[in-house]
Design an enzyme around this catalytic site. Structure first.
Site, PDB file in Angstrom:
ATOM      1  N   SER A  35       1.086  -1.140  -0.054  1.00 15.27           N
ATOM      2  CA  SER A  35      -0.130   0.025  -0.054  1.00 15.27           C
ATOM      3  C   SER A  35       0.623   1.216   0.148  1.00 15.27           C
ATOM      4  O   SER A  35       0.362   2.387  -0.336  1.00 15.27           O
ATOM      5  CB  SER A  35      -0.916   0.065   1.238  1.00 15.27           C
ATOM      6  OG  SER A  35      -0.012  -0.109   2.554  1.00 15.27           O
ATOM      7  N   ASP A 341      -3.137   8.388   7.380  1.00 13.76           N
ATOM      8  CA  ASP A 341      -4.533   7.586   7.985  1.00 13.76           C
ATOM      9  C   ASP A 341      -4.295   6.679   9.170  1.00 13.76           C
ATOM     10  O   ASP A 341      -5.032   5.780   9.321  1.00 13.76           O
ATOM     11  CB  ASP A 341      -4.976   6.903   6.876  1.00 13.76           C
ATOM     12  CG  ASP A 341      -4.225   6.012   6.100  1.00 13.76           C
ATOM     13  OD1 ASP A 341      -3.102   5.762   6.450  1.00 13.76           O
ATOM     14  OD2 ASP A 341      -4.394   5.435   5.126  1.00 13.76           O
ATOM     15  N   HIS A 344      -0.367   4.938   6.732  1.00 17.27           N
ATOM     16  CA  HIS A 344       0.375   5.463   5.567  1.00 17.27           C
ATOM     17  C   HIS A 344       0.771   6.966   5.802  1.00 17.27           C
ATOM     18  O   HIS A 344       0.235   7.655   6.543  1.00 17.27           O
ATOM     19  CB  HIS A 344      -0.473   5.456   4.288  1.00 17.27           C
ATOM     20  CG  HIS A 344      -0.981   4.084   4.022  1.00 17.27           C
ATOM     21  ND1 HIS A 344      -2.320   3.625   4.583  1.00 17.27           N
ATOM     22  CD2 HIS A 344      -0.465   2.934   3.560  1.00 17.27           C
ATOM     23  CE1 HIS A 344      -2.506   2.451   4.307  1.00 17.27           C
ATOM     24  NE2 HIS A 344      -1.434   2.006   3.725  1.00 17.27           N
TER      25      HIS A 344
END
Ligand SMILES: *[C@@H]1O[C@H](CO)[C@@H](O)[C@H](O)[C@H]1NC(C)=O
Ligand SMILES: *[C@@H]1O[C@H](CO)[C@@H](O)[C@H](O)[C@H]1NC(C)=O
Ligand SMILES: *[C@@H]1O[C@H](CO)[C@@H](O)[C@H](O)[C@H]1NC(C)=O
Ligand SMILES: *[C@@H]1O[C@H](CO)[C@@H](O)[C@H](O)[C@H]1NC(C)=O
Length: 373
Positions: A35, A341, A344
């Site tokens: 991610s 978040d 990240h």
């Protein structure tokens, strides 16, 4: 006469190499990871398999794209900054099968592990993400599937990939987190680190064998500084678990450093076996830790472990109320925040880290100036 010879000597030694090595000319970027690098692959899978994701909703993407961009950030990721630096388009997610991939493709998928799904199944480890076929071996297979559309002969491919920039990682963080959440001990996690690094190394080798000459290999981030993990483990941690300079959980950072040391060893072996290639270790750990230790020095607000987009608690982070969900709010100015978040980073943090990889000091060697010998 002597004078002229000196001028010619000067010209050859000092000017000629600059002329002969055009700077920064990659024809494409191919990227593998999770991610921290995904530019939309998970969203393609989410649509196909009908599971929810949050990165297709605002505030994801709000800072740079001004619309959700299927990236786990408010804006650009490191891979986007690298593409900009080299005058290449932002990487299309491979699974979108959207147009040509001649200037690059992104195989990274949010939630991806280095190890294959069967490893986790055999070891009774539940994976947080669904058991998708997105691990590194699958990503490499996608690259092989794409290859015939990029080049036809062995030599043609070597020429083409010789001018590509390959990025392998960050990957492996999800492996450790899945294991830890499944209650494996730190000792067990450490014992699997070499398996994880060998898997990454196998991918690098396959790329080098097909002609890759510039490979960037980012290491692991300091996992003990991930606000979501800090939140999940808060109730069971003792004061002595924390590093008091950073507020991060020490044992996770020890694991990250161990992973990185194994990765550096593997890279050093490749440098011996593939002397024509530039294999760059990109240090994710140190620049991230800089931001956590000295946020103000780099233009960030204090409390770097407090999340920009989240809800409540010491870290403004809650597993049941994550960024993108209803009633979860976003900070005023993400450009002054390190963590986006809970997992990240913000675009601002990625910008700082990518600059430190391009020009140094946190890439060995820096990506700029790491051109084909
Ligand atoms: C396909 O690529 C174009 C041009 O790069 C882009 O504008 C568009 O958003 C992409 N579509 C999808 C579904 O990714
Ligand atoms: C996984 O679980 C199964 C069934 O509970 C058990 O038989 C097996 O020994 C376990 N394997 C490992 C590696 O723990
Ligand atoms: C993943 O791959 C395995 C075997 O290769 C297959 O049986 C399974 O259905 C695949 N899972 C998904 C979600 O595509
Ligand atoms: C997370 O939110 C839930 C309500 O959705 C609340 O019950 C819980 O206490 C919160 N946890 C933390 C650590 O703030």
């Amino acid at each position: 006469m002597k004078h002229n010879a000196l001028i010619i000597y000067f010209f050859l030694v000092f000017l000629w190499p600059i002329e002969a090595t055009p700077s920064h000319t990659f024809n494409s970027i191919f990227s593998f990871g999770d991610s921290y690098t995904d530019t939309g692959n998970l969203n393609v899978l989410a649509k196909k398999l009908a599971f929810p994701v949050y990165t297709d909703k605002l505030p994801y993407g709000e800072t740079f794209f001004h619309h959700p961009s299927n990236r786990c950030s408010d804006g650009r990721l490191i891979v986007d900054f690298l593409a900009e630096e080299f005058g290449l388009p932002f990487l299309q997610p491979y699974l979108s099968q959207n147009g040509s991939f001649r200037q690059g493709a992104n195989f990274a998928v949010a939630g991806a592990t280095a190890l294959e799904p069967s490893f986790f199944k055999q070891h009774n480890i539940t994976t947080l993400a669904m058991p998708l076929n997105t691990s590194l071996d699958f990503q490499l297979q996608w690259f092989q599937n794409l290859k015939p559309s990029l080049c036809q002969t062995t030599k043609g491919c070597r020429d083409y990939f010789g001018r590509s920039l390959f990025i392998v990682g960050e990957i492996g963080g999800n492996d450790y987190i899945n294991m830890y959440v499944s209650r494996l001990s730190m000792t067990q996690l450490k014992s699997y680190a070499s398996t994880i690094v060998q898997t990454i190394a196998r991918t690098i080798k396959k790329l080098l064998d097909q002609g890759a000459r510039t490979v960037v290999v980012p290491g692991n981030i300091p996992m003990g500084c991930i606000p979501l993990l800090l939140t999940i483990f808060k109730s069971q941690e003792q004061n002595s678990s924390y590093d008091h300079n950073t507020g991060c959980i020490k044992r996770f950072n020890v694991l990250s450093r161990y992973h990185n040391s194994l990765l550096i060893e593997a890279i050093q072996e490749f440098r011996v076996k593939y002397p024509h290639a530039k294999i760059i270790y990109a240090n994710y750990y140190k620049p991230y830790l800089n931001l956590v230790r000295f946020p103000e020095r780099y233009g960030f607000t204090s409390k770097p472990l407090v999340v920009c987009c989240g809800k409540g608690g010491e870290y403004n982070c809650n597993l049941t109320e994550l960024c993108g969900m209803p009633h979860v709010s976003t900070c005023q100015n993400p450009s002054t925040r390190v963590n986006w978040d809970g997992i990240h980073l913000t675009e601002a943090a990625y910008r700082y880290i990518s600059a430190s990889w391009l020009k140094g000091p946190y890439a060995d060697p820096p990506i700029l100036g790491a051109h084909t010998k």
